[in-house]
Design a protein around this motif. Sequence first.
Motif, short mmCIF file in Angstrom:
data_model
loop_
_atom_site.label_atom_id
_atom_site.label_comp_id
_atom_site.label_asym_id
_atom_site.label_seq_id
_atom_site.Cartn_x
_atom_site.Cartn_y
_atom_site.Cartn_z
N ALA A 139 0.84 -1.21 0.00
CA ALA A 139 0.00 0.00 0.00
C ALA A 139 0.87 1.25 0.00
N ILE A 140 1.92 1.25 0.81
CA ILE A 140 2.83 2.40 0.85
C ILE A 140 3.48 2.59 -0.52
N GLY A 141 3.89 1.48 -1.13
CA GLY A 141 4.51 1.55 -2.45
C GLY A 141 3.59 2.15 -3.50
N ALA A 142 2.28 1.95 -3.33
CA ALA A 142 1.31 2.50 -4.27
C ALA A 142 0.84 3.90 -3.85
N GLY A 143 1.38 4.40 -2.74
CA GLY A 143 1.01 5.73 -2.27
C GLY A 143 -0.17 5.75 -1.30
N ASP A 144 -0.83 4.61 -1.13
CA ASP A 144 -1.97 4.45 -0.22
C ASP A 144 -2.99 5.58 -0.36
N PRO A 145 -3.57 5.76 -1.57
CA PRO A 145 -4.52 6.85 -1.78
C PRO A 145 -5.72 6.86 -0.82
N PRO A 146 -6.33 5.71 -0.47
CA PRO A 146 -7.48 5.79 0.44
C PRO A 146 -7.12 6.39 1.80
N ARG A 147 -6.00 5.97 2.36
CA ARG A 147 -5.57 6.51 3.65
C ARG A 147 -5.33 8.02 3.54
N LYS A 148 -4.65 8.42 2.49
CA LYS A 148 -4.36 9.85 2.33
C LYS A 148 -5.64 10.66 2.12
N CYS A 149 -6.57 10.12 1.37
CA CYS A 149 -7.82 10.84 1.13
C CYS A 149 -8.58 11.05 2.44
N VAL A 150 -8.68 10.00 3.26
CA VAL A 150 -9.39 10.12 4.54
C VAL A 150 -8.63 11.03 5.49
N THR A 151 -7.33 10.77 5.66
CA THR A 151 -6.57 11.49 6.70
C THR A 151 -6.13 12.89 6.29
N ARG A 152 -6.28 13.22 5.03
CA ARG A 152 -5.92 14.56 4.56
C ARG A 152 -7.14 15.31 4.02
N ALA A 153 -7.74 14.80 2.95
CA ALA A 153 -8.83 15.53 2.29
C ALA A 153 -10.11 15.54 3.12
#
Length: 193
Positions: A139-153
């Motif tokens: 997931a980290i290698g793919a950038g983990d978009p779902p985590r970033k979307c929840v925890t940032r956006a």
Amino acid sequence: MSRALVLFAHPCPESFSAALHGQVVGKLAEAGWDVDDCDLNAEGFSPVLTEAERRDYHETGSDRSAVQPYIDRLMAAEALVMVFPVWNFGYPAILKGFLDRVFLPGVSFRLENGKVKPNLTHIRRLAAVTTYGGTRWRAIGAGDPPRKCVTRAVWHVTRPEKMRYLALYDMNRADDAKRGQFLQRVGREMETL
């Protein structure tokens, strides 16, 4: 009583995501939340942003009747809990479509001098409960978009007092014990959300 909006995005009632959804709804209710259980698939939510919706996206006075009931539910919530699997390092299409069609200017944010300002600050608690087929490293290698979307956006437009991102990684190899431990962890977190 405080209201919690639970967004659930999985089409199969026998899935582990469905078990997580049940745990979330049950524990929130036990903790005293008035739970608005929004099963996007069961409700037949259409994730497709239409041409007209896209053209009127920035017009806060435009016709939003197709999604207004969902906007009303979001505006009534003091907690938002998203329960979903991660597929292809992203959200299920139905959840992505909910964010595209409901998290609109004037609803989830407002633009001031070209900058996004939070508009869902009545949401005091934010949580995501999810599973990944792959490992945390994948997931980290793919950038983990779902985590970033929840925890940032999503975090940015809500600015909650408390946020939790609960993820079971490597679901493809998780045995009953590992799934059971995660289910218990989710229950404990919902009791104190």
